[in-house]
Design an enzyme around this catalytic site. Structure first.
Site, PDB file in Angstrom:
ATOM      1  N   GLN A  66       0.837  -1.204   0.000  1.00  0.00           N
ATOM      2  CA  GLN A  66       0.000   0.000   0.000  1.00  0.00           C
ATOM      3  C   GLN A  66       0.873   1.256   0.000  1.00  0.00           C
ATOM      4  O   GLN A  66       1.640   1.480   0.926  1.00  0.00           O
ATOM      5  CB  GLN A  66      -0.901  -0.003   1.235  1.00  0.00           C
ATOM      6  CG  GLN A  66      -1.816   1.205   1.361  1.00  0.00           C
ATOM      7  CD  GLN A  66      -2.631   1.160   2.644  1.00  0.00           C
ATOM      8  OE1 GLN A  66      -2.146   0.720   3.678  1.00  0.00           O
ATOM      9  NE2 GLN A  66      -3.867   1.615   2.589  1.00  0.00           N
ATOM     10  N   GLY A  67       0.751   2.065  -1.031  1.00  0.00           N
ATOM     11  CA  GLY A  67       1.520   3.303  -1.131  1.00  0.00           C
ATOM     12  C   GLY A  67       0.675   4.512  -0.767  1.00  0.00           C
ATOM     13  O   GLY A  67       0.276   5.292  -1.642  1.00  0.00           O
ATOM     14  N   TYR A  68       0.388   4.662   0.516  1.00  0.00           N
ATOM     15  CA  TYR A  68      -0.404   5.790   0.990  1.00  0.00           C
ATOM     16  C   TYR A  68       0.485   6.802   1.723  1.00  0.00           C
ATOM     17  O   TYR A  68       0.686   7.928   1.277  1.00  0.00           O
ATOM     18  CB  TYR A  68      -1.517   5.310   1.927  1.00  0.00           C
ATOM     19  CG  TYR A  68      -2.809   4.916   1.242  1.00  0.00           C
ATOM     20  CD1 TYR A  68      -2.837   4.507  -0.089  1.00  0.00           C
ATOM     21  CD2 TYR A  68      -4.006   4.919   1.949  1.00  0.00           C
ATOM     22  CE1 TYR A  68      -4.026   4.141  -0.694  1.00  0.00           C
ATOM     23  CE2 TYR A  68      -5.202   4.551   1.342  1.00  0.00           C
ATOM     24  CZ  TYR A  68      -5.213   4.166   0.018  1.00  0.00           C
ATOM     25  OH  TYR A  68      -6.389   3.804  -0.573  1.00  0.00           O
ATOM     26  N   SER A  69       1.025   6.400   2.879  1.00  0.00           N
ATOM     27  CA  SER A  69       1.743   7.340   3.748  1.00  0.00           C
ATOM     28  C   SER A  69       3.011   7.875   3.087  1.00  0.00           C
ATOM     29  O   SER A  69       3.705   7.170   2.346  1.00  0.00           O
ATOM     30  CB  SER A  69       2.118   6.667   5.070  1.00  0.00           C
ATOM     31  OG  SER A  69       0.972   6.336   5.816  1.00  0.00           O
TER      32      SER A  69
ATOM     33  N   GLU B 149     -11.212  -0.868   6.159  1.00  0.00           N
ATOM     34  CA  GLU B 149      -9.975  -1.272   6.833  1.00  0.00           C
ATOM     35  C   GLU B 149     -10.075  -1.017   8.330  1.00  0.00           C
ATOM     36  O   GLU B 149      -9.652  -1.835   9.153  1.00  0.00           O
ATOM     37  CB  GLU B 149      -8.786  -0.493   6.246  1.00  0.00           C
ATOM     38  CG  GLU B 149      -7.459  -0.800   6.947  1.00  0.00           C
ATOM     39  CD  GLU B 149      -6.338   0.143   6.526  1.00  0.00           C
ATOM     40  OE1 GLU B 149      -5.215  -0.053   7.019  1.00  0.00           O
ATOM     41  OE2 GLU B 149      -6.585   1.064   5.722  1.00  0.00           O
TER      42      GLU B 149
ATOM     43  N   SER C 140      -4.036   7.388  12.753  1.00  0.00           N
ATOM     44  CA  SER C 140      -3.671   7.393  14.171  1.00  0.00           C
ATOM     45  C   SER C 140      -4.907   7.575  15.053  1.00  0.00           C
ATOM     46  O   SER C 140      -5.930   8.112  14.625  1.00  0.00           O
ATOM     47  CB  SER C 140      -2.666   8.508  14.460  1.00  0.00           C
ATOM     48  OG  SER C 140      -3.292   9.775  14.389  1.00  0.00           O
ATOM     49  N   ASN C 141      -4.793   7.113  16.307  1.00  0.00           N
ATOM     50  CA  ASN C 141      -5.932   7.227  17.226  1.00  0.00           C
ATOM     51  C   ASN C 141      -6.322   8.679  17.458  1.00  0.00           C
ATOM     52  O   ASN C 141      -7.499   8.985  17.683  1.00  0.00           O
ATOM     53  CB  ASN C 141      -5.590   6.550  18.549  1.00  0.00           C
ATOM     54  CG  ASN C 141      -5.658   5.036  18.449  1.00  0.00           C
ATOM     55  OD1 ASN C 141      -5.796   4.486  17.360  1.00  0.00           O
ATOM     56  ND2 ASN C 141      -5.557   4.348  19.573  1.00  0.00           N
TER      57      ASN C 141
END
Length: 397
Positions: free
Chosen positions: A126-129, A244, A382-383
């Site tokens: 997965q190339g997201y971040s 997800e 993130s939370n």
């Protein structure tokens, strides 16, 4: 809303258990129950066994080779797999990019990519971040510039899980730098063998190589690998992320981890008594078990709603937050129970004896597990970001 399992769902659970007893290789199951890491061979072996049974593509429509399961069946399946110690299904191909290709891809893309995902011939990442765009994915800066029948991609992705094994990567890229952030993003499928791609390992706190940096230097990608419309990739990204975060709670995994914690606490002794008899430890374990039961009930309400045609929404953020916190708390208690045997060690120096055997029997590296669980409150959004979503969408703050 009825959250009780129907007779058909109870029968289905027994069918899943029978399959796991008969087909899950004993050595792989033993590693899973002991909390050890699975290697690529373990994961491929298990995914191919699931594919032979027709159970790999749990979220795919039947016409594409999927199971046709609803949310309840998927919940039961994931819970039983965790209980038996089965490897996780590597999600990037089967559970992430494939549903996007099914919903937004062309028939040619579906025919090209889906069969190879099912057969495990192609592994995806997965190339997201990016270094400046993690939970805030709308800030991605990796550029894709149209050049005839190709896009030329330049930029960097980071924290890319299993990129060192991947054959393909699905990427969010910026195709219109002048547009509003979300409106200038596209969803591209990129062959990892394309010239100009460099994968650099990131060694995490637990000493493992699971994540990577991926660099793109004038990488040429055929336009036919664009999923959906140019500059409208944010729609694909949102579709993927909502589902997800629902499964990322890891309830089945947490239940299996808690069982292991209670068993070790009942075996390990201090001052001649099992640690489980310590009232403070018992209270901490009970509190965690109550929290886990509560999040499981919440998850059941969500999957029951999905069974009736609902779609996971902001409530998936609750599951993501609490699921990560519970698993982190379990590994913290495990480190307390094992004491000095939870520390990183050189195996030859550990010595022998009851405690050493107990340590080896139930976890290769408790310290590694503790450190590894720190990431669960960061990945998948993130939370802190999830709390912002809850405040905005539910509390209207």
């Amino acid at each position: 809303m009825d959250i009780q399992f129907t007779p058909a769902e109870v029968a289905y659970r027994e069918e899943v258990r029978a399959f796991l007893r008969d087909r899950l290789p004993a050595d792989i199951a033993a590693r899973g129950r002991q909390g050890k890491r699975f290697n690529k061979e373990d994961q491929v072996t298990w995914m191919r066994l699931l594919n032979e049974r027709g159970w790999l593509a749990a979220s795919w429509p039947v016409e594409f080779g999927g199971t046709g399961w609803g949310a309840v069946e998927k919940h039961i399946f994931e819970e039983e797999c965790a209980a038996f110690g089965a490897p996780w299904v590597v999600p990037f191909g089967v559970n992430m990019v494939a549903p996007v290709i099914i919903k937004f891809g062309t028939p040619q893309q579906q025919a090209r990519f889906l069969p190879r995902i099912l057969s495990s011939e192609d592994w995806w990442c997965q190339g997201y971040s990016e270094p400046g765009a993690g939970s805030d994915l709308a800030a991605v800066k990796t550029r894709a510039v149209r050049d005839g029948d190709h896009y030329v991609v330049n930029g960097q992705k980071t924290w890319t899980t299993l990129a060192h094994y991947a054959d393909w990567i699905f990427c969010l890229v910026r195709t219109d730098p002048e547009a509003q952030q979300q409106r200038g993003i596209s969803f591209l499928l990129i062959d990892m063998k394309t010239p100009g791609i460099t994968v650099r390992p990131i060694i995490t706190l637990d000493g493992e190589h699971e994540v990577n940096e991926v660099f793109f230097d004038n990488v040429r990608v055929p336009v036919e690998n664009l999923v959906g419309e140019e500059n409208k990739g944010w729609t694909c990204a949102k579709y993927l992320l909502t589902h997800e975060r629902t499964s990322i709670a890891g309830i089945g995994q947490a239940k299996q981890m808690l069982r292991r914690l209670k068993h070790i606490a009942s075996q390990e002794q201090r001052d001649g008594l099992p640690l489980i008899d310590d009232i403070q430890l018992r209270m901490q374990i009970v509190e965690l078990e109550i929290q886990l039961m509560a999040i499981e009930m919440s998850n059941l309400r969500i999957v029951a709603a999905a069974r009736d045609g609902g779609v996971p929404g902001t409530e998936s953020s609750f599951l993501k937050i609490k699921g990560s916190e519970i698993r982190q708390a379990i590994t913290y208690l495990m480190s307390k129970v094992l004491g000095p045997y939870a520390m990183p060690f050189v195996e030859e120096e550990l010595g022998y004896g009851k405690q050493a055997d107990l340590y080896r029997d139930y976890s290769t590296t408790p310290a590694s597990q503790y450190l590894d669980m720190r990431k669960t409150s960061v990945y998948g959004g993130s939370n802190e970001i999830q709390k912002n979503i809850i405040a905005k969408m539910i509390l209207e703050l």
